[in-house]
Design an enzyme around this catalytic site. Structure first.
Site, short mmCIF file in Angstrom:
data_model
loop_
_atom_site.label_atom_id
_atom_site.label_comp_id
_atom_site.label_asym_id
_atom_site.label_seq_id
_atom_site.Cartn_x
_atom_site.Cartn_y
_atom_site.Cartn_z
N GLY A 70 3.89 -0.93 -4.22
CA GLY A 70 2.62 -1.08 -3.30
C GLY A 70 2.14 -2.29 -3.45
N SER A 81 3.92 -1.39 -9.08
CA SER A 81 5.40 -0.56 -8.84
C SER A 81 5.22 0.47 -9.82
CB SER A 81 6.40 -1.79 -9.61
OG SER A 81 6.68 -3.00 -8.75
N ASP A 101 -9.85 7.03 -2.95
CA ASP A 101 -8.78 6.72 -2.13
C ASP A 101 -8.04 7.99 -1.88
OD1 ASP A 101 -6.74 5.34 -0.77
OD2 ASP A 101 -5.76 4.63 -2.42
#
Length: 797
Positions: free
Chosen positions: A531, A535, A644
């Site tokens: 991302g 990782s 998120d």
């Protein structure tokens, strides 16, 4: 007639060819064929799941996966991330190598309409796109130092294998650099071979020349190959100068310094080359680096320093310069200026354009050194600008075009600079009443929207306590001020107030955090995902005197290590206190380097992948919706704001158990506050954010509820992208104009009503997570899954 030398070369070439490995059976690549041709080829095959991969005709460097399903061809865009062959399909898992990506979807559909089965025969994919290639003729000739054979190979027109990687992920340039074969290296560079590329171990060719004490090869790579001397070794953050210093290779150090490499770059552990040289006893290198004085910079303040400008004035100055000099959007990359900002104790700000997007970077100071983020320590403002004009080193692009200042009065001393009077920023949009949930008021908060479109470049943040990256504050707010959304408890707090319980001793070990995991107890396995921030790898955790367990290890990328160790560990300590069956458990942290989080391994992957696969039942979706609400209710009671929440960050332990994951953005709030104020940079998931979050950087449990509503929409739309393909800023404008996501086709009315409640403009009008749990538990329509729910309630993690 063939000459004797040519015959000799051909004979040696044949001997090399005989020893080459056979190409792997990955002949599914068809080059740059059209969409229509791909569909014709697949339909001729006729088998469900037959596939091919082709080059994208609209996005250079990307690829397209075309697969036949029920007589129709479905096309998936394969996105390339960076220069080291990382790929993903849409927003799914990012993996290293096009071949690895295809294999990922051959074993399981993982979100595609069908698993990939039969191959529509073509040719192997380009070597530079693969995880690890095979040792080819060029590799072998380079390793053997056969200049004539290398020359012969490269002379074959446009030879496509010059950047091919062997089983160690190394190109011929790596091999030549490691061995010091300068003549071969010259041939490779002249043929267009890539120099700035990492191998499977994370090293560039320049790293190897500095490790092997090859000063002439080092100079050749930089001067002729334009090697980037600031490319980092990802696990440690070391640049080539670090490698030379820790090994005492003083001649390589002298070459790099002569070529203007900065003398004080920093590793993840904040070590400079001088620190490493001293630690390993190379005192001659230490003295050289410590006392090094670079040549005078070739740039001056008069070319780019503008004195006192605010953000808006700086952007207007750049745009006006581009108009006056007919600089187009694409040519605007690297147009920049430096300004003085009264807003922070570090007075300088670099403002620049890249891809026609404005960026602002604070230039910080420490013991007379200047630096940006985790970049090198530099001697002066002029030297800093010179450095970033040579290499981007973490900026979106290198500085290319300075914008000179207009004639202005001299800048007064910083100590006598007048301060602006503080002004309050007021909300001008009326709260949306509950009766207008499906069609809220169209009155737009123009001030807030203008603020966003000016300052939020999908990588910005909001000012607080001088912790900035890529922004220097919100227009209209002075230091210490924040917009406060009307609620009973509205204090906005700094994270630092809550993180006082952590203790690190002189050896860097933890004295209060019991869940410290030494790297020696972790055996890292394959990459699970990649991302923006780090990782994720599969690993085996083997604690002493205990049974080894399979875990997931999340490491942070070098460029996102601006958060200090104490804050990282303090937040991890709070997160490790979370225990709930609907939340992925954080087992512990490792100090690395790099810093890493160790969490339970959740086997079925992301909820988003399952949704896109089209195999989910209504009962399962309703169950997952309830479990996500339960997990978020627990976080709310623990005073955690996730920030998120989205289907991509929900993982499935089993088909009957969903778990909330990815707390990379989550933060705790104090017991007397309902809100957390964002203070760090990074790319924000704007389409999932509540109005108060994208307008003012304010997050709360109520803003998580808004994100939960978007997550519900993903669930009932089969994993579609919210708002389609429009940009985030356009989605914001729709919300501000009173519009909301439309009801998915198969979504029940009562579920859509819940979504609309979650999307109330006023935070106070949104339901709590406790109320959402009740809604998904008590409704009569959920009786048909009550037994499934009870079964899941019996599962304890």
């Amino acid at each position: 007639m063939i000459t004797t030398m040519t015959s000799f070369i051909l004979l040696k070439t044949n001997s090399f060819l005989l020893s080459m490995n056979k190409e792997d059976n990955v002949n599914w690549f068809h080059g740059k064929i059209s969409r229509e041709t791909a569909e014709r080829l697949l339909k001729e095959e006729g088998e469900d799941g037959v596939f091919l991969v082709r080059e994208s005709n609209t996005s250079p460097g990307d690829y397209v996966l075309s697969v036949l399903h029920q007589g129709e061809v479905v096309h998936y865009q394969i996105r390339r991330h960076g220069e080291d062959a990382f790929f993903s399909i849409e927003e799914h898992t990012t993996v290293h190598g096009l071949d690895t990506l295809i294999q990922h979807y051959r074993t399981d559909s993982n979100g595609l309409v069908t698993p990939l089965s039969g191959v529509c025969k073509g040719q192997p994919p380009p070597h530079e796109s693969r995880t690890q290639g095979t040792t080819n003729l060029l590799h072998r000739a380079t390793h053997a130092g056969e200049l004539n054979i290398v020359s012969h190979i490269l002379a074959r027109g446009h030879y496509q294998g010059r950047d091919a990687k062997n089983q160690d992920g190394q190109t011929a340039v790596h091999i030549a650099a490691k061995a010091g074969h300068d003549k071969i290296l010259e041939k490779l560079i002249d043929s267009g071979a890539t120099v700035n590329v990492r191998d499977s171990f994370g090293y560039t060719p320049l790293h190897y020349t500095c490790q092997n004490n090859l000063p002439s090869t080092t100079e050749l790579l930089v001067t002729r190959g334009h090697a980037n001397y600031q490319m980092r070794h990802a696990p440690t953050g070391q640049v080539p100068l670090h490698d030379a210093a820790m090994r005492g290779h003083i001649d390589c150090i002298k070459v790099l310094l002569k070529l203007r490499a900065p003398s004080h770059p920093r590793t993840l552990a904040k070590d400079t080359p001088a620190d490493l040289a001293k630690h390993y006893g190379h005192m001659d290198c230490y003295q050289l680096l410590k006392n090094y004085k670079p040549d005078l910079p070739t740039t001056t303040k008069s070319q780019w320093y503008h004195g006192t400008l605010n953000r808006d004035e700086a952007l207007k100055t750049l745009e006006e310069y581009c108009r006056q000099h007919n600089i187009t959007d694409r040519a605007s990359d690297g147009v920049f200026l430096v300004r003085y900002s009264e807003r922070h104790r570090h007075p300088y700000v670099l403002t620049m354009l890249s891809a026609n997007t404005p960026y602002n970077f604070i230039i910080r100071s420490e013991n007379e050194w200047l630096f940006i983020d985790d970049g090198p320590l530099l001697e002066s403002l002029e030297r800093l600008i010179e450095h970033y004009s040579a290499v981007p080193d973490g900026l979106p692009t290198r500085l290319a075009t300075p914008v000179p200042p207009k004639t202005k009065p001299p800048l007064p001393d910083f100590s006598t600079m007048p301060r602006n009077k503080k002004k309050k920023l007021k909300l001008t949009k009326a709260d949306t009443p509950d009766s207008q949930l499906t069609s809220p008021s169209s009155a737009t908060n123009n001030n807030a929207f203008d603020l966003l479109t000016r300052n939020l470049s999908f990588s910005s943040d909001f000012s607080m306590n001088d912790t900035l990256n890529n922004n220097d504050g919100v227009s209209g707010l002075d230091d210490g001020e924040t917009y406060k959304v009307p609620m009973k408890n509205t204090a906005v707090v700094s994270l630092a107030e809550n993180y006082n319980e952590i203790s690190i001793n002189s050896d860097g070990q933890l004295s209060t955090l019991q869940e410290f995991i030494p790297m020696s107890e972790l055996t890292l396995g394959p990459l699970l995902g990649e991302g923006e921030f780090g990782s994720v790898l599969r690993a085996t955790y083997s604690p002493p005197n205990q049974t080894p367990m399979q875990v997931a290890v999340k490491t942070l990328h070098v460029q996102h290590m601006d958060t200090n160790k104490r804050e990282f560990l303090s937040e991890a300590k709070l997160m490790m206190s979370l225990r709930h069956r609907c939340i992925v458990r954080l087992i512990g942290v490792s100090l690395g380097p790099p810093l890493a989080m160790v969490q339970e391994l959740v086997g079925l992957g992301s909820l988003l992948s399952q949704l896109v696969s089209g195999t989910c039942t209504q009962s399962e979706v309703r169950l997952w919706a309830r479990q996500v609400a339960e997990g978020m209710d627990y976080l709310e009671r623990c005073r955690f704001v996730h920030r998120d929440l989205a289907a991509r960050n929900i993982l499935l332990h089993t088909r009957n158990q969903a778990k909330i994951s990815d707390f990379g953005l989550s933060r705790a709030v104090s017991t007397d506050s309902s809100y957390y104020k964002a203070s760090r940079g990074g790319k924000w998931p704007i389409k999932w954010y509540a109005p108060e979050s994208y307008n003012y950087g304010t997050f709360s449990h109520a803003s998580d509820v808004w994100s939960y509503g978007v997550t519900l929409w993903e669930m009932w739309s089969g994993g579609k992208q919210p708002y389609g393909e429009i940009r985030g800023v356009e989605a914001i404008q729709l919300v501000e104009n009173g519009q909301r996501l439309e009801k998915p086709d198969d979504c029940p009315e009562e579920i859509y009503d819940i979504m609309l409640e979650c999307w109330a403009y006023s935070p106070e009008a949104r339901p709590t997570f406790a109320r959402l749990v009740a809604a998904f538990t008590q409704h009569a329509d959920y009786e048909n899954i009550s037994q499934l729910v009870h079964e899941c309630d019996d599962v304890h993690v």
